[in-house]
Design an enzyme around this catalytic site. Structure first.
Site, mmCIF file in Angstrom:
data_model
loop_
_atom_site.group_PDB
_atom_site.id
_atom_site.type_symbol
_atom_site.label_atom_id
_atom_site.label_comp_id
_atom_site.label_asym_id
_atom_site.label_seq_id
_atom_site.Cartn_x
_atom_site.Cartn_y
_atom_site.Cartn_z
ATOM 1 C CG ASP A 38 -2.855 2.447 0.846
ATOM 2 O OD1 ASP A 38 -2.233 2.166 -0.190
ATOM 3 O OD2 ASP A 38 -3.926 1.899 1.178
ATOM 4 C CG ASN A 48 -0.864 -5.362 5.654
ATOM 5 O OD1 ASN A 48 -0.686 -6.555 5.428
ATOM 6 N ND2 ASN A 48 -0.180 -4.418 5.039
ATOM 7 C CE LYS A 61 8.285 1.866 24.901
ATOM 8 N NZ LYS A 61 8.335 1.145 26.141
HETATM 9 O O1 C5P Z 1 -4.284 0.725 -4.018
HETATM 10 P P1 C5P Z 1 -4.201 -0.656 -3.515
HETATM 11 O O2 C5P Z 1 -3.307 -0.793 -2.308
HETATM 12 O O3 C5P Z 1 -5.495 -1.364 -3.319
HETATM 13 O O4 C5P Z 1 -3.493 -1.436 -4.722
HETATM 14 C C1 C5P Z 1 -3.137 -2.761 -4.621
HETATM 15 C C2 C5P Z 1 -2.055 -3.078 -5.614
HETATM 16 O O5 C5P Z 1 -1.068 -2.039 -5.668
HETATM 17 C C3 C5P Z 1 -1.287 -4.305 -5.222
HETATM 18 O O6 C5P Z 1 -0.817 -4.919 -6.406
HETATM 19 C C4 C5P Z 1 -0.153 -3.742 -4.385
HETATM 20 O O7 C5P Z 1 0.963 -4.625 -4.339
HETATM 21 C C5 C5P Z 1 0.166 -2.459 -5.119
HETATM 22 N N1 C5P Z 1 0.649 -1.372 -4.271
HETATM 23 C C6 C5P Z 1 1.952 -0.936 -4.386
HETATM 24 N N2 C5P Z 1 2.380 0.139 -3.651
HETATM 25 C C7 C5P Z 1 1.548 0.774 -2.791
HETATM 26 C C8 C5P Z 1 0.225 0.335 -2.662
HETATM 27 C C9 C5P Z 1 -0.202 -0.752 -3.401
HETATM 28 O O8 C5P Z 1 2.723 -1.516 -5.152
HETATM 29 N N3 C5P Z 1 1.988 1.803 -2.078
#
Ligand code: C5P
Length: 402
Positions: free
Chosen positions: A276, A208, A286
């Site tokens: 996510d 990202n 590959k």
């Molecule tokens: O759910 P979302 O990604 O919007 O949440 C953002 C917050 O959750 C941020 O503080 C991010 O660092 C944390 N986060 C995390 N682990 C994940 C997804 C998000 O610690 N897998």
């Protein structure tokens, strides 16, 4: 602030050693006691006489000086100080430190000390940018060694670039920060930062646009207040701050493991943009193009690090802070996210492309806690970080008012 502080100053070999003479004067003016150590190559650039005259003390030069060994063992010398400063720190000294060598007085003291060590590197630009030196720097940062500089500019050898030793006022500021009684002294704080890379195969990944700028600024601001910062970072564009322990990771799963093994901490700030999802079964080879057929990627959900840490029963940090980067209905989503994730505060920001925040230098945030939402004006990311760090310091020192 430096009155009564005891600094063991190791002067390595380099043209910048002349600045260390001024450093001794400035430290003494501020009331610090300086015990100087001059390496053999250092003595090619400044004389033992000028060093000891300025420090008002004998200069240590020899590992096997039996008279001095009887008065004060080198081990004891390395522990009597409040801080060990290496200026200039040559490529050779950094390499010895990174590998635990102890074959002369400077490296022996550095291996034997139980105090914080601040280094001010000075060397030719190619030596500084050489992968070996950069590997050593990364190792030392991971060991908790503090760095000041090097600066960029014209060098005595005629080349231009990073490698010049920082100027004395900068080194003094770094010494102040390392010794200062900041409100977060003695507090261990975890910060996650940067994006994560989720492998598709050995050469491809999903990522990202996070640059790591806000997380890096927060880690720096917390360190400036004296915190012992553990900085767990994905592959970010900008380098990690100097005064923190750096743990580099690639994927969300790696970050989860690194965070869990960094506990316990007093507070944790989750500024990373964690993916996510990951590719359910990343290929170890590959993926080849096959005529007419498109690959199908299956996804699996990544662990939610913030939610997992917030819901820990035994090792939950006293203060857990999450971020909510949203593109619409920012406050509604962020408020719901705080409750869902179980964190104490959530720092919400609007990352719609029109705001220029993602990857930019400014941020506009709302801090949501039990006490409600507090919107801060748009400001530089470093300023947001400084303000957040002060708020964290207040909360940790008066926990009930969080
Ligand atoms: O759910 P979302 O990604 O919007 O949440 C953002 C917050 O959750 C941020 O503080 C991010 O660092 C944390 N986060 C995390 N682990 C994940 C997804 C998000 O610690 N897998």
């Amino acid at each position: 602030m430096l009155a009564g502080k005891h600094i063991l100053l190791i002067i390595g070999g380099g043209i910048a050693a002349y600045k260390s003479l001024d450093l001794i004067r400035r430290l003494s003016e501020r009331g610090a006691e300086v015990t100087p150590v001059l390496t053999q190559s250092g003595s090619q650039f400044v004389t033992p006489l000028s060093v000891s005259a300025l420090a008002g003390k004998e200069v240590h030069q020899d590992l096997f000086d039996l008279t001095k060994e009887a008065e004060m063992g080198h081990i004891q010398l390395s522990r009597a100080a409040d801080l060990v400063v290496v200026a200039p720190a040559t490529a050779d000294l950094l390499a010895k430190m990174a590998h635990g060598l102890a074959n002369d007085i400077a490296s022996t003291l550095l291996l034997a000390t139980d105090k914080r060590v601040l280094v001010a590197p000075a060397m030719n630009v190619r030596m500084w940018t050489h992968p070996a030196t950069q590997r050593n720097r990364a190792t030392l940062l991971g060991d908790g060694v503090l760095f000041v500089g090097p600066d960029e500019g014209a060098m005595a050898c005629g080349e231009f670039g990073p490698g010049r030793m920082s100027e004395v006022p900068e080194i003094l500021a770094a010494i102040d920060a390392a010794l200062g009684d900041g409100p977060l002294r003695g507090r261990r704080i975890l910060v996650t930062s940067g994006p994560t890379h989720e492998p598709i195969d050995p050469v491809r990944y999903i990522a990202n646009r996070s640059s790591g700028a806000q997380g890096t600024a927060i880690a720096q601001a917390l360190a400036n207040l004296g915190a012992d910062v553990v900085f767990v970072t994905g592959p970010a564009e900008i380098p990690p701050p100097d005064a923190v322990r750096v743990i580099k990771v690639q994927s969300a799963k790696d970050m989860h493991a690194a965070v869990m093994s960094a506990l316990p901490v007093d507070a944790a700030v989750f500024a990373a943009a964690v993916a996510d999802w990951r590719v359910a079964s990343a290929s170890d080879q590959k993926i080849k193009k096959v005529n007419g057929a498109l690959p199908v990627l299956e996804f699996a959900e990544n662990p939610d690090i913030l939610a997992d840490v917030s819901h820990l029963s035994d090792q939950r940090p006293g203060l857990v802070i999450g971020f909510a980067a949203e593109t619409h209905d920012v406050l509604t989503h962020a408020t719901a996210k705080r409750l869902r994730k179980g964190c104490d505060w959530i720092v919400a920001n609007d990352v719609s492309p029109s705001t220029g925040i993602m990857g930019g230098t400014e941020n506009a945030v709302t801090v949501i806690s039990d006490a409600g939402a507090e919107t801060w004006p748009r400001m530089g990311k470093a300023e947001v970080a400084a303000r957040l760090a002060r708020r964290i310091a207040d909360a940790l020192t008066q926990p009930k008012e969080a």
